[in-house]
Design a protein around this motif. Structure first.
Motif, mmCIF file in Angstrom:
data_model
loop_
_atom_site.group_PDB
_atom_site.id
_atom_site.type_symbol
_atom_site.label_atom_id
_atom_site.label_comp_id
_atom_site.label_asym_id
_atom_site.label_seq_id
_atom_site.Cartn_x
_atom_site.Cartn_y
_atom_site.Cartn_z
ATOM 1 N N TYR A 17 4.239 29.329 43.089
ATOM 2 C CA TYR A 17 3.744 29.706 44.200
ATOM 3 C C TYR A 17 4.432 30.595 45.356
ATOM 4 C CZ TYR A 17 0.151 26.687 42.118
ATOM 5 O OH TYR A 17 -0.565 26.121 41.262
ATOM 6 N N ALA A 18 5.794 30.551 45.031
ATOM 7 C CA ALA A 18 6.614 31.089 45.894
ATOM 8 C C ALA A 18 6.327 32.628 46.356
ATOM 9 C CB ALA A 18 8.218 31.185 45.552
ATOM 10 N N ASP A 19 5.715 33.438 45.330
ATOM 11 C CA ASP A 19 5.364 34.844 45.484
ATOM 12 C C ASP A 19 4.083 34.997 46.713
ATOM 13 O OD1 ASP A 19 7.221 35.988 44.110
ATOM 14 O OD2 ASP A 19 6.049 35.896 42.177
ATOM 15 N N PHE A 21 3.500 32.758 49.059
ATOM 16 C CA PHE A 21 4.086 32.426 50.480
ATOM 17 C C PHE A 21 4.880 33.747 51.043
ATOM 18 C CE2 PHE A 21 3.149 27.969 49.118
ATOM 19 C CZ PHE A 21 2.701 27.578 50.196
ATOM 20 N N LYS A 22 5.644 34.159 50.112
ATOM 21 C CA LYS A 22 6.351 35.670 50.394
ATOM 22 C C LYS A 22 5.326 36.497 50.848
ATOM 23 C CE LYS A 22 9.687 36.678 47.819
ATOM 24 N NZ LYS A 22 10.709 37.127 46.713
ATOM 25 N N GLU A 23 4.363 36.912 49.904
ATOM 26 C CA GLU A 23 3.237 37.759 50.410
ATOM 27 C C GLU A 23 2.578 37.516 51.654
ATOM 28 O OE1 GLU A 23 -0.954 39.062 48.541
ATOM 29 O OE2 GLU A 23 0.410 38.014 47.318
ATOM 30 N N HIS A 24 2.404 36.509 52.069
ATOM 31 C CA HIS A 24 1.809 36.181 53.176
ATOM 32 C C HIS A 24 2.691 35.639 54.342
ATOM 33 C CE1 HIS A 24 -2.287 36.294 51.671
ATOM 34 N NE2 HIS A 24 -1.794 35.693 50.430
ATOM 35 N N GLU A 25 3.828 36.083 54.043
ATOM 36 C CA GLU A 25 5.242 35.662 55.117
ATOM 37 C C GLU A 25 5.208 34.273 55.646
ATOM 38 O OE1 GLU A 25 5.184 38.987 57.971
ATOM 39 O OE2 GLU A 25 4.713 40.436 56.429
ATOM 40 N N VAL A 26 5.046 33.451 54.961
ATOM 41 C CA VAL A 26 5.065 31.822 55.204
ATOM 42 C C VAL A 26 6.323 31.353 54.742
ATOM 43 C CG1 VAL A 26 4.012 29.771 54.803
ATOM 44 C CG2 VAL A 26 2.337 31.850 54.775
ATOM 45 N N GLY A 27 7.068 30.655 55.895
ATOM 46 C CA GLY A 27 8.312 30.338 55.781
ATOM 47 C C GLY A 27 8.102 28.613 55.983
ATOM 48 N N LEU A 28 9.351 28.006 55.844
ATOM 49 C CA LEU A 28 9.371 26.674 56.005
ATOM 50 C C LEU A 28 8.999 26.409 57.327
ATOM 51 C CD1 LEU A 28 12.622 25.512 54.239
ATOM 52 C CD2 LEU A 28 10.224 24.998 53.645
ATOM 53 N N ARG A 29 9.107 27.259 58.433
ATOM 54 C CA ARG A 29 9.001 27.038 59.707
ATOM 55 C C ARG A 29 7.472 26.886 60.126
ATOM 56 N NH1 ARG A 29 12.535 30.967 63.573
ATOM 57 N NH2 ARG A 29 13.102 31.399 61.352
ATOM 58 N N ASP A 30 6.816 27.548 59.270
ATOM 59 C CA ASP A 30 5.377 27.796 59.388
ATOM 60 C C ASP A 30 4.505 26.530 58.937
ATOM 61 O OD1 ASP A 30 5.452 30.359 60.500
ATOM 62 O OD2 ASP A 30 6.048 31.008 58.519
ATOM 63 N N LEU A 31 4.968 25.870 57.879
ATOM 64 C CA LEU A 31 4.346 24.611 57.214
ATOM 65 C C LEU A 31 3.848 23.714 58.173
ATOM 66 C CD1 LEU A 31 6.818 24.090 54.088
ATOM 67 C CD2 LEU A 31 4.388 25.348 54.223
ATOM 68 N N ASP A 37 -7.187 23.920 54.554
ATOM 69 C CA ASP A 37 -7.705 25.137 54.349
ATOM 70 C C ASP A 37 -7.009 26.278 54.138
ATOM 71 O OD1 ASP A 37 -10.227 23.781 54.007
ATOM 72 O OD2 ASP A 37 -10.774 24.232 56.278
ATOM 73 N N ASP A 38 -5.831 26.347 54.992
ATOM 74 C CA ASP A 38 -4.838 27.435 54.891
ATOM 75 C C ASP A 38 -4.422 27.791 53.580
ATOM 76 O OD1 ASP A 38 -5.431 28.246 57.563
ATOM 77 O OD2 ASP A 38 -3.732 27.190 58.295
ATOM 78 N N LEU A 39 -3.873 26.372 52.970
ATOM 79 C CA LEU A 39 -3.124 26.657 51.536
ATOM 80 C C LEU A 39 -4.303 26.852 50.519
ATOM 81 C CD1 LEU A 39 -0.878 23.380 51.786
ATOM 82 C CD2 LEU A 39 -0.258 25.766 51.971
ATOM 83 N N GLY A 43 -4.735 30.106 48.060
ATOM 84 C CA GLY A 43 -5.039 30.126 46.652
ATOM 85 C C GLY A 43 -4.257 29.034 45.876
ATOM 86 N N LEU A 44 -3.842 27.957 46.487
ATOM 87 C CA LEU A 44 -3.182 26.776 45.724
ATOM 88 C C LEU A 44 -4.256 25.780 45.545
ATOM 89 C CD1 LEU A 44 -0.773 27.911 47.820
ATOM 90 C CD2 LEU A 44 0.056 25.658 47.639
ATOM 91 N N PRO A 45 -4.186 25.299 44.388
ATOM 92 C CA PRO A 45 -5.241 24.440 43.913
ATOM 93 C C PRO A 45 -4.995 22.709 44.459
ATOM 94 C CG PRO A 45 -4.175 25.283 41.913
ATOM 95 C CD PRO A 45 -3.387 26.011 43.151
ATOM 96 N N LEU A 46 -5.916 22.032 44.548
ATOM 97 C CA LEU A 46 -5.627 20.675 44.920
ATOM 98 C C LEU A 46 -4.324 20.040 44.819
ATOM 99 C CD1 LEU A 46 -7.019 18.657 46.710
ATOM 100 C CD2 LEU A 46 -8.183 17.880 44.705
ATOM 101 N N GLY A 47 -3.963 20.008 43.270
ATOM 102 C CA GLY A 47 -2.889 19.140 43.060
ATOM 103 C C GLY A 47 -1.627 19.634 43.783
#
Length: 78
Positions: A17-19, A21-31, A37-39, A43-47
């Motif tokens: 899923y790294a790509d 996060f990179k595509e949407h400019e999400v870093g550790l600081r954003d988590l 709902d954001d996740l 496109g991240l599945p439930l698991g």
């Protein structure tokens, strides 16, 4: 920024899923500011969303038991 999130996702077996996060400019600081709902929107599945949440919570200091994916609602302590 991107390297940190890529490395961390790799450590928790979510490297595929790294790509996203990179595509949407999400870093550790954003988590801490992302909601479930954001996740889901990313496109991240439930698991993987749940594994990411559990891994993030394990990084938090013991006195800071707030969920980064559910706002400021306290989590149950095991």
């Amino acid at each position: 920024m991107a390297n940190e999130i890529e490395q961390w996702l790799g450590e928790i077996d979510l490297a595929k899923y790294a790509d996203i996060f990179k595509e949407h400019e999400v870093g550790l600081r954003d988590l801490p500011h992302l909601t479930d709902d954001d996740l889901k929107t990313l496109g991240l599945p439930l698991g993987p969303r749940r594994r990411l949440l559990a891994a993030w919570l394990s990084r938090l200091r013991p006195g800071r038991r707030m969920s980064p994916l559910h706002g400021n609602r306290p989590n149950a302590v095991n």
